[in-house]
Design a protein around this motif. Structure first.
Motif, short mmCIF file in Angstrom:
data_model
loop_
_atom_site.label_atom_id
_atom_site.label_comp_id
_atom_site.label_asym_id
_atom_site.label_seq_id
_atom_site.Cartn_x
_atom_site.Cartn_y
_atom_site.Cartn_z
N TYR A 25 34.94 -40.97 -9.95
CA TYR A 25 35.43 -40.49 -8.64
C TYR A 25 36.52 -41.76 -8.10
CZ TYR A 25 31.39 -37.61 -9.24
OH TYR A 25 30.51 -36.61 -9.78
N LYS A 26 37.54 -41.01 -7.45
CA LYS A 26 38.55 -41.99 -6.86
C LYS A 26 39.25 -41.46 -5.80
CE LYS A 26 40.29 -42.68 -11.92
NZ LYS A 26 41.09 -42.53 -12.96
N VAL A 61 33.30 -44.99 -5.16
CA VAL A 61 34.71 -44.89 -5.60
C VAL A 61 35.40 -45.84 -5.96
CG1 VAL A 61 34.54 -42.29 -4.52
CG2 VAL A 61 35.57 -44.17 -3.43
N VAL A 62 36.46 -45.89 -6.82
CA VAL A 62 37.52 -46.83 -6.77
C VAL A 62 38.78 -46.34 -5.92
CG1 VAL A 62 39.29 -47.99 -8.28
CG2 VAL A 62 37.02 -47.49 -9.24
N VAL A 63 39.26 -47.27 -5.23
CA VAL A 63 40.26 -46.90 -4.11
C VAL A 63 41.57 -47.38 -4.67
CG1 VAL A 63 41.19 -47.20 -1.86
CG2 VAL A 63 38.85 -47.06 -2.36
N PHE A 73 37.19 -51.10 -4.17
CA PHE A 73 36.35 -49.75 -4.22
C PHE A 73 35.28 -49.63 -2.98
CE2 PHE A 73 34.49 -53.59 -6.25
CZ PHE A 73 33.07 -53.72 -5.89
N GLY A 74 34.64 -48.56 -2.88
CA GLY A 74 33.90 -48.14 -1.60
C GLY A 74 32.99 -47.10 -2.02
#
Length: 110
Positions: A25-26, A61-63, A73-74
């Motif tokens: 997920y991004k 997720v990776v931002v 990430f968040g």
């Protein structure tokens, strides 16, 4: 304890190598919201560029920037489906860590 041996003194951030290639997920942020995220703020709907399809709520997720540079990430505050109908000032992704964190805390790490 000697903290110097744990610090990587190269200016390269290894998030791309470690997390971004395996992330399911991004989230991509607009250029106008990149600096805000790098200063430790959450991502608002107005700053959301894209989000992976079928991302469930509270998923890690990776931002990324819109040019696919990993920024940190968040955890998403809303699912992909819910993000479509949010107001611009609603939080979409909670900030957890970013590449600016090292620079902000560099003086205390050494």
């Amino acid at each position: 304890m000697n903290h110097k041996r744990f610090i990587n003194h190269t200016p390269h951030f290894k998030l791309k190598d470690l997390l971004s290639q395996y992330a399911l997920y991004k989230v991509w942020v607009k250029p106008s919201a990149e600096l805000s995220f790098l200063y430790g703020n959450h991502i608002l709907k107005a700053g959301l560029g894209r989000i992976s399809e079928n991302t469930p709520q509270y998923q890690g997720v990776v931002v990324f920037s819109m040019s696919d540079i990993p920024l940190g990430f968040g955890r998403v505050a809303r699912s992909t489906f819910e993000c479509r109908n949010l107001e611009p000032e609603a939080i979409v992704c909670f900030h957890q860590e970013d590449i600016g964190q090292y620079l902000r805390e560099e003086a205390t790490l050494i």
